[in-house]
Enzyme design. Structure first.
Site, PDB file in Angstrom:
ATOM      1  N   ARG A  43       0.820  -1.211   0.000  1.00  0.00           N
ATOM      2  CA  ARG A  43       0.000   0.000   0.000  1.00  0.00           C
ATOM      3  C   ARG A  43       0.856   1.263   0.000  1.00  0.00           C
ATOM      4  NH1 ARG A  43      -4.686   0.118   4.354  1.00  0.00           N
ATOM      5  NH2 ARG A  43      -2.961   0.588   5.730  1.00  0.00           N
TER       6      ARG A  43
ATOM      7  N   LYS B  86      -2.889   6.563   1.262  1.00  0.00           N
ATOM      8  CA  LYS B  86      -2.813   7.000   2.654  1.00  0.00           C
ATOM      9  C   LYS B  86      -1.935   8.243   2.658  1.00  0.00           C
ATOM     10  CE  LYS B  86      -3.346   4.419   6.926  1.00  0.00           C
ATOM     11  NZ  LYS B  86      -4.793   4.199   7.063  1.00  0.00           N
TER      12      LYS B  86
ATOM     13  N   GLU C 246     -16.917   5.729   3.255  1.00  0.00           N
ATOM     14  CA  GLU C 246     -16.337   5.162   4.470  1.00  0.00           C
ATOM     15  C   GLU C 246     -16.413   6.167   5.599  1.00  0.00           C
ATOM     16  OE1 GLU C 246     -12.014   4.935   4.750  1.00  0.00           O
ATOM     17  OE2 GLU C 246     -11.885   5.555   2.667  1.00  0.00           O
TER      18      GLU C 246
HETATM   19  C1  LIG Z   1      -5.911   3.497   7.386  1.00  0.00           C
HETATM   20  C2  LIG Z   1      -7.320   3.757   6.955  1.00  0.00           C
HETATM   21  C3  LIG Z   1      -8.332   2.781   6.997  1.00  0.00           C
HETATM   22  C4  LIG Z   1      -8.132   1.426   7.601  1.00  0.00           C
HETATM   23  O1  LIG Z   1      -7.133   0.671   7.002  1.00  0.00           O
HETATM   24  P1  LIG Z   1      -6.466  -0.557   7.772  1.00  0.00           P
HETATM   25  O2  LIG Z   1      -5.409  -1.016   6.846  1.00  0.00           O
HETATM   26  O3  LIG Z   1      -7.547  -1.558   7.968  1.00  0.00           O
HETATM   27  O4  LIG Z   1      -5.964  -0.021   9.068  1.00  0.00           O
HETATM   28  C5  LIG Z   1      -9.581   3.102   6.478  1.00  0.00           C
HETATM   29  N1  LIG Z   1      -9.848   4.329   5.991  1.00  0.00           N
HETATM   30  C6  LIG Z   1      -8.915   5.300   5.964  1.00  0.00           C
HETATM   31  C7  LIG Z   1      -9.265   6.609   5.395  1.00  0.00           C
HETATM   32  C8  LIG Z   1      -7.631   5.036   6.450  1.00  0.00           C
HETATM   33  O5  LIG Z   1      -6.722   5.993   6.438  1.00  0.00           O
END
Ligand SMILES: *Cc1c(COP(=O)(O)O)cnc(C)c1O
Length: 344
Positions: free
Chosen positions: A84, A186, A222
């Site tokens: 990622r 991210k 989300e």
């Molecule tokens: C990090 C994150 C998640 C969750 O991801 P994981 O890999 O399950 O911790 C979901 N939404 C956003 C916007 C994030 O930054």
């Protein structure tokens, strides 16, 4: 031998606790991540013109290390974080690091800070790999030089006072991410956009915000830092990865558990507002919370409750299975647990 540390495991929250060391590396644009190592945890020096400080060129990861019931120090699917951060880097014109470079940096940092991993049941060692464009960058453009740091902090169990299902609110006033923007990376900038929506929601007594798609305001995307699932008539549904949703590792794990261990019907699909409000169960997932049930969702001043505000059966089963796999309290049929093979 475990040294006596001044960490009070009982009082851990989700705050930074200074640890022994952090991983530090630098890389030029159009070059490769090759050299790095541990330095004492602490402040760093930056030019006020650093790319990241001016134009937000930064990406990060979040994962955790913890002690299992078998007394092993483990990580959960760190290869997924490695993949990622490559995708996030690519989107923000940051040199991509190899999977090996990333994994080695995380393993070294955890091993050197092993004394800061809370005992089983008291929490975990949160791991934050982060990359910034750090050379002076006055005109908008990718920085010439990049800094990579992995720092860690012990954090308390999210549910030390018991599981409290969330009260969420759907915002029609703000969007989290635009189609074809950086919502699926991210990227640090995504989180500054969420500060005001969440602040306003908290002031009104809600725990978090649910965002709708920016194109039509019809589909669920989300929560600010967690992915969302619904259960209706035994079918598990979650918004498909449309480009503006963050591809969560917990999300992927829940889908695999539901499909392959529980033989549930799972749909990665468009989830409409109507689907969400008419669901039997709703829950959010992410590294920190693992799985957290949703008690109610408010939309345009109407409050919809799920399962009388209590955790639903499917939510509970999925949550327990994932936690059991993580804590080596159940078989690990997918090979998700990475044992660091160190003594505690
Ligand atoms: C990090 C994150 C998640 C969750 O991801 P994981 O890999 O399950 O911790 C979901 N939404 C956003 C916007 C994030 O930054």
């Amino acid at each position: 031998m475990k040294k006596k540390l001044k960490v009070n495991w009982e009082e851990l929250g989700f705050n930074i606790v200074n640890t022994k060391s952090m991983y530090y590396a630098k890389c030029r644009y159009d070059s490769n991540w090759e050299i790095g190592g541990l330095i004492p945890f602490g402040e760093i020096k930056l030019s006020p013109a650093a790319g990241v400080l001016n134009y937000g060129q930064g990406v990060f990861e979040g994962t955790k290390s913890f002690i299992t019931k078998k007394n092993n120090v483990v990580l959960f699917r760190p290869d997924m974080n490695a993949e990622r951060i490559k995708l996030s880097s690519k989107r923000l014109c940051i040199p991509e690091m190899t999977k090996n470079f990333f994994l080695n940096s995380v393993f070294e940092t955890v091993k050197d800070n092993i004394d800061y991993i809370p005992p089983l049941g008291k929490g975990s060692l949160y791991i934050r790999p982060i990359i910034w464009g750090t050379s002076p960058t006055l005109g908008v453009g990718p920085a010439e030089e990049y800094t990579y740091i992995v720092y860690v902090s012990p954090v308390g169990s999210y549910f030390k006072n018991g599981i409290k299902p969330l009260d969420l609110i759907i915002t029609t006033k703000f969007h989290r991410a635009a189609p074809k923007g950086i919502g699926n990376a991210k990227a640090i900038g995504n989180y500054s956009a969420s500060l005001l929506p969440v602040k306003e929601a908290k002031k009104r007594g809600y725990d978090e915000v649910i965002y709708l798609d920016a194109a039509n305001n019809k589909l669920i995307e989300e929560a600010g830092s967690a992915n969302i699932f619904i259960v209706k008539d035994g079918i598990l549904k979650t918004p498909r990865l449309n480009g503006s949703i963050l591809p969560g590792i917990t999300r992927d794990s829940i889908i695999k558990i539901a499909l392959e261990l529980f033989h549930m019907e799972v749909e990665e699909t468009e989830v409409s507002l109507k689907d969400l409000l008419n669901a039997d169960e709703v829950f959010c997932v992410g590294t920190a919370v693992v799985v957290i049930p949703v008690a109610s969702i408010t939309f345009e001043d109407k409050k919809f409750s799920y399962n009388n505000g209590m955790m639903g059966t499917y939510t509970m089963r999925l949550r327990e299975k994932l936690i059991q796999i993580q804590e080596q309290d159940a078989e690990d049929p997918f090979g998700w647990i990475q044992d660091l093979k160190v003594k505690v």
